[in-house]
Design a protein around this motif. Structure first.
Motif, PDB file in Angstrom:
ATOM      1  N   UNK A   1     -71.164 -19.974 -51.654  1.00  0.00           N
ATOM      2  CA  UNK A   1     -70.382 -20.965 -50.920  1.00  0.00           C
ATOM      3  C   UNK A   1     -69.578 -21.860 -51.846  1.00  0.00           C
ATOM      4  N   UNK A   2     -69.790 -21.737 -53.162  1.00  0.00           N
ATOM      5  CA  UNK A   2     -69.154 -22.662 -54.104  1.00  0.00           C
ATOM      6  C   UNK A   2     -67.760 -22.155 -54.484  1.00  0.00           C
ATOM      7  N   UNK A   3     -66.832 -22.295 -53.558  1.00  0.00           N
ATOM      8  CA  UNK A   3     -65.456 -21.889 -53.825  1.00  0.00           C
ATOM      9  C   UNK A   3     -64.649 -23.008 -54.472  1.00  0.00           C
ATOM     10  N   UNK A   4     -65.165 -24.238 -54.413  1.00  0.00           N
ATOM     11  CA  UNK A   4     -64.551 -25.371 -55.099  1.00  0.00           C
ATOM     12  C   UNK A   4     -65.665 -26.310 -55.528  1.00  0.00           C
ATOM     13  N   UNK A   5     -65.316 -27.307 -56.345  1.00  0.00           N
ATOM     14  CA  UNK A   5     -66.316 -28.227 -56.867  1.00  0.00           C
ATOM     15  C   UNK A   5     -66.573 -29.343 -55.855  1.00  0.00           C
ATOM     16  N   UNK A   6     -67.417 -29.061 -54.888  1.00  0.00           N
ATOM     17  CA  UNK A   6     -67.818 -30.052 -53.899  1.00  0.00           C
ATOM     18  C   UNK A   6     -69.106 -30.702 -54.379  1.00  0.00           C
ATOM     19  N   UNK A   7     -69.134 -32.042 -54.465  1.00  0.00           N
ATOM     20  CA  UNK A   7     -70.263 -32.731 -55.077  1.00  0.00           C
ATOM     21  C   UNK A   7     -71.555 -32.506 -54.305  1.00  0.00           C
ATOM     22  N   UNK A   8     -71.505 -32.502 -52.972  1.00  0.00           N
ATOM     23  CA  UNK A   8     -72.731 -32.345 -52.191  1.00  0.00           C
ATOM     24  C   UNK A   8     -73.315 -30.947 -52.371  1.00  0.00           C
ATOM     25  N   UNK A   9     -72.478 -29.924 -52.327  1.00  0.00           N
ATOM     26  CA  UNK A   9     -72.969 -28.565 -52.557  1.00  0.00           C
ATOM     27  C   UNK A   9     -73.493 -28.422 -53.980  1.00  0.00           C
ATOM     28  N   UNK A  10     -72.795 -29.024 -54.932  1.00  0.00           N
ATOM     29  CA  UNK A  10     -73.209 -28.916 -56.332  1.00  0.00           C
ATOM     30  C   UNK A  10     -74.586 -29.520 -56.571  1.00  0.00           C
ATOM     31  N   UNK A  11     -74.881 -30.663 -55.963  1.00  0.00           N
ATOM     32  CA  UNK A  11     -76.200 -31.267 -56.197  1.00  0.00           C
ATOM     33  C   UNK A  11     -77.299 -30.453 -55.519  1.00  0.00           C
ATOM     34  N   UNK A  12     -76.973 -29.819 -54.396  1.00  0.00           N
ATOM     35  CA  UNK A  12     -77.969 -28.978 -53.740  1.00  0.00           C
ATOM     36  C   UNK A  12     -78.300 -27.760 -54.603  1.00  0.00           C
ATOM     37  N   UNK A  13     -77.282 -27.175 -55.227  1.00  0.00           N
ATOM     38  CA  UNK A  13     -77.510 -26.059 -56.143  1.00  0.00           C
ATOM     39  C   UNK A  13     -78.225 -26.531 -57.405  1.00  0.00           C
ATOM     40  N   UNK A  14     -77.789 -27.682 -57.929  1.00  0.00           N
ATOM     41  CA  UNK A  14     -78.386 -28.179 -59.159  1.00  0.00           C
ATOM     42  C   UNK A  14     -79.850 -28.534 -58.969  1.00  0.00           C
ATOM     43  N   UNK A  15     -80.215 -28.994 -57.782  1.00  0.00           N
ATOM     44  CA  UNK A  15     -81.624 -29.298 -57.515  1.00  0.00           C
ATOM     45  C   UNK A  15     -82.474 -28.041 -57.680  1.00  0.00           C
ATOM     46  N   UNK A  16     -81.958 -26.891 -57.222  1.00  0.00           N
ATOM     47  CA  UNK A  16     -82.688 -25.636 -57.381  1.00  0.00           C
ATOM     48  C   UNK A  16     -82.748 -25.214 -58.846  1.00  0.00           C
ATOM     49  N   UNK A  17     -81.640 -25.393 -59.548  1.00  0.00           N
ATOM     50  CA  UNK A  17     -81.607 -25.058 -60.980  1.00  0.00           C
ATOM     51  C   UNK A  17     -82.576 -25.936 -61.758  1.00  0.00           C
ATOM     52  N   UNK A  18     -82.597 -27.220 -61.442  1.00  0.00           N
ATOM     53  CA  UNK A  18     -83.483 -28.157 -62.148  1.00  0.00           C
ATOM     54  C   UNK A  18     -84.948 -27.777 -61.958  1.00  0.00           C
ATOM     55  N   UNK A  19     -85.306 -27.380 -60.749  1.00  0.00           N
ATOM     56  CA  UNK A  19     -86.671 -26.945 -60.482  1.00  0.00           C
ATOM     57  C   UNK A  19     -87.031 -25.757 -61.362  1.00  0.00           C
ATOM     58  N   UNK A  20     -86.102 -24.806 -61.506  1.00  0.00           N
ATOM     59  CA  UNK A  20     -86.352 -23.642 -62.363  1.00  0.00           C
ATOM     60  C   UNK A  20     -86.445 -24.046 -63.831  1.00  0.00           C
ATOM     61  N   UNK A  21     -85.569 -24.934 -64.268  1.00  0.00           N
ATOM     62  CA  UNK A  21     -85.600 -25.380 -65.661  1.00  0.00           C
ATOM     63  C   UNK A  21     -86.887 -26.107 -66.005  1.00  0.00           C
ATOM     64  N   UNK A  22     -87.491 -26.733 -65.000  1.00  0.00           N
ATOM     65  CA  UNK A  22     -88.731 -27.473 -65.222  1.00  0.00           C
ATOM     66  C   UNK A  22     -89.974 -26.615 -65.031  1.00  0.00           C
ATOM     67  N   UNK A  23     -89.773 -25.312 -64.842  1.00  0.00           N
ATOM     68  CA  UNK A  23     -90.936 -24.439 -64.785  1.00  0.00           C
ATOM     69  C   UNK A  23     -91.008 -23.554 -63.570  1.00  0.00           C
ATOM     70  N   UNK A  24     -90.085 -23.693 -62.641  1.00  0.00           N
ATOM     71  CA  UNK A  24     -90.096 -22.818 -61.476  1.00  0.00           C
ATOM     72  C   UNK A  24     -90.917 -23.366 -60.341  1.00  0.00           C
ATOM     73  N   UNK A  25     -90.885 -22.661 -59.215  1.00  0.00           N
ATOM     74  CA  UNK A  25     -91.563 -23.111 -58.015  1.00  0.00           C
ATOM     75  C   UNK A  25     -93.071 -23.059 -58.195  1.00  0.00           C
ATOM     76  N   UNK A  26     -93.723 -24.038 -57.623  1.00  0.00           N
ATOM     77  CA  UNK A  26     -95.169 -24.085 -57.705  1.00  0.00           C
ATOM     78  C   UNK A  26     -95.771 -22.951 -56.881  1.00  0.00           C
TER      79      UNK A  26
END
Length: 230
Positions: free
Chosen positions: A147-172
């Protein structure tokens, strides 16, 4: 319970020192690294033009932002949502630099750098020498960013939240287990399965099998179970 906010901004350009302004702010709340469902999102009148090259990136034009609140008007709500918790952003120095200028214009103290968590820095430590843009990290972790066809801040933070979880060790382990199993068509939903009544089927050796077993035991020299029985 740990709380953090994943934040992103969109701007009129690359340098607030030359007059570029923030035109969109979005943030999502994380509780123990998992999105809580609460988010903050606002479009802002930057009080200046939006260059065409910036519009091509995020899709916003000057006409779309006329009549939106000024940054000083949205600041109280933003501060309330951020609270005193860590603020996570990708290439966070960029966002914090813009917010510093906007806070200063509004007469407010900037967010302390001690609260800044930069996922770009985390990604470079984990994947040195590899592309670590948000899109690259989504592909690496199998996160759908179609869905990221442009740099929309709300979509970006939703994606980044998932990336951050993975960077911190992945899903519990076990996280959203019931939901994922219910949504899967690959097999039965075991969590809600009714108990199965099974009829015992004891295996009884025949007389011939017992005789053969006894003959075999006689060939063993002092088997442990015979010694223990004595």
């Amino acid at each position: 319970m740990s709380r953090a906010l994943v934040l992103d901004t969109e701007t009129t350009g690359l340098d607030p020192a030359t007059g570029d302004r923030v035109l969109e702010v979005a943030a999502v709340e994380l509780i123990n690294l998992v999105p809580s469902g609460r988010h903050y999102h606002v479009l802002i009148d930057p009080e200046r033009d939006v260059p065409e090259e910036a519009s091509r990136i995020h899709g916003f034009t000057r006409e779309m932002l006329i009549g939106k609140p000024k940054f000083a008007e949205i600041l109280p709500g933003l501060l309330e949502f951020l609270g005193d918790d860590p603020v996570v952003a990708h290439n966070a120095v960029f966002d914090f630099n813009f917010l510093d200028h906007e806070f200063k214009r509004a007469g407010a103290q900037p967010i302390p750098r001690s609260r800044m968590v930069d996922t770009l820095v985390l990604a470079k430590k984990r994947f040195p020498g590899l592309p670590n843009s948000l899109d690259a990290l989504c592909r690496r972790y199998g996160i759908d960013n179609s869905m990221r066809t442009s740099h929309n801040a709300l979509l970006d933070v939703q994606l980044l939240a998932q990336v951050y979880l993975e960077l911190m060790g992945g899903k519990q382990p076990g996280l959203e287990l019931a939901t994922s199993r219910a949504a899967s068509s690959a097999g039965p939903v075991l969590l809600d399965a009714a108990p199965v009544n099974r009829t015992p089927r004891p295996i009884m050796p025949t007389a011939e099998e017992l005789e053969a077993h006894a003959a075999f035991l006689k060939k063993l020299k002092e088997p442990l179970w015979t010694v223990a029985a004595e």
